[in-house]
Design a protein around this motif. Structure first.
Motif, PDB file in Angstrom:
ATOM      1  N   MET A  54       2.575  -3.139   0.045  1.00  0.00           N
ATOM      2  CA  MET A  54       2.316  -2.728  -1.490  1.00  0.00           C
ATOM      3  C   MET A  54       2.805  -3.768  -2.412  1.00  0.00           C
ATOM      4  N   ARG A  75       4.858   2.998  -8.987  1.00  0.00           N
ATOM      5  CA  ARG A  75       5.260   4.041  -8.217  1.00  0.00           C
ATOM      6  C   ARG A  75       6.740   4.398  -8.695  1.00  0.00           C
ATOM      7  N   THR A 107       7.237  -1.141  -0.118  1.00  0.00           N
ATOM      8  CA  THR A 107       7.728   0.112   0.513  1.00  0.00           C
ATOM      9  C   THR A 107       9.201   0.051   0.703  1.00  0.00           C
ATOM     10  N   GLU A 154       1.440  -2.130  -8.013  1.00  0.00           N
ATOM     11  CA  GLU A 154       1.542  -1.021  -7.485  1.00  0.00           C
ATOM     12  C   GLU A 154       3.110  -0.270  -7.339  1.00  0.00           C
ATOM     13  N   THR A 155       4.099  -1.135  -6.795  1.00  0.00           N
ATOM     14  CA  THR A 155       5.310  -0.707  -6.731  1.00  0.00           C
ATOM     15  C   THR A 155       5.884  -0.296  -8.080  1.00  0.00           C
TER      16      THR A 155
END
Length: 185
Positions: A44, A52, A21, A48-49
């Motif tokens: 996170m 994104r 994040t 996943e990062t």
């Protein structure tokens, strides 16, 4: 790692953060070309990062630098949009060169891990099996998993049975451990 990279005349470390994040927030505030992430981070995770970042900041290239040299993680990271994957014990001069190569648009993967991933095979688990195994690994009972996912308890048990068979284990805890060890979850 940041201190060593900052010694390089052509590399400037813009920010150091502790989770996914915070990494996304730093990317929104700074002009960044290459972002180094770990697979396992609080909140996170790195994969996943990376997904994104690919969506929100497609010009930023991602390099995964991790202690977890698992073929499953490599495959998931590359699928998430990472441009490279190396282990943390990569010597500083080689790491700097990897950053340069990633910045120039190339993809870089630890050679030993690349070879391993060719022989490891793909993750046999479905997305739903992964989701249920993650919950089971945390000790959630079948009834609670079923309620959370709007499934019947029997359906959850079927998914767990499939995951156990695919991982060649005897129970859901072993299945989750095996899947984690292989980088599938």
């Amino acid at each position: 790692m940041a201190a060593l990279l900052n010694l390089e005349p052509d590399i400037d470390v813009i920010a150091e953060v502790g989770d996914g994040t915070a990494a996304l927030a730093a990317l929104r505030e700074q002009q960044v070309d290459v972002c180094l992430l770990d697979v396992q981070m609080p909140g996170m995770d790195g994969i996943e990062t990376a997904e994104r970042i690919r969506t929100e900041q497609p010009h930023v290239r991602v390099l995964m630098v991790t202690t977890f040299d698992r073929p499953g993680y490599l495959k998931r990271a590359l699928a998430a949009g990472a441009s490279g994957f190396v282990v943390k014990d990569t010597p500083a001069d080689q790491l700097a060169e990897v950053v340069r190569r990633i910045h120039s648009g190339l993809r870089v993967v630890d050679p030993h891990l690349a070879q391993e991933s060719l022989f490891e095979g793909d993750n046999p688990l479905t997305e739903r099996e992964v989701e249920i195994l993650l919950r089971a690994a945390d000790g959630e009972p079948v009834a609670k998993i079923a309620a959370a996912l709007y499934l019947s308890a029997g359906t959850v048990r079927n998914y767990l049975s499939n995951a156990i068979a695919k991982t060649c284990t005897t129970n859901r805890i072993e299945a989750a451990r095996t899947a984690r060890d292989r980088g599938w979850i």
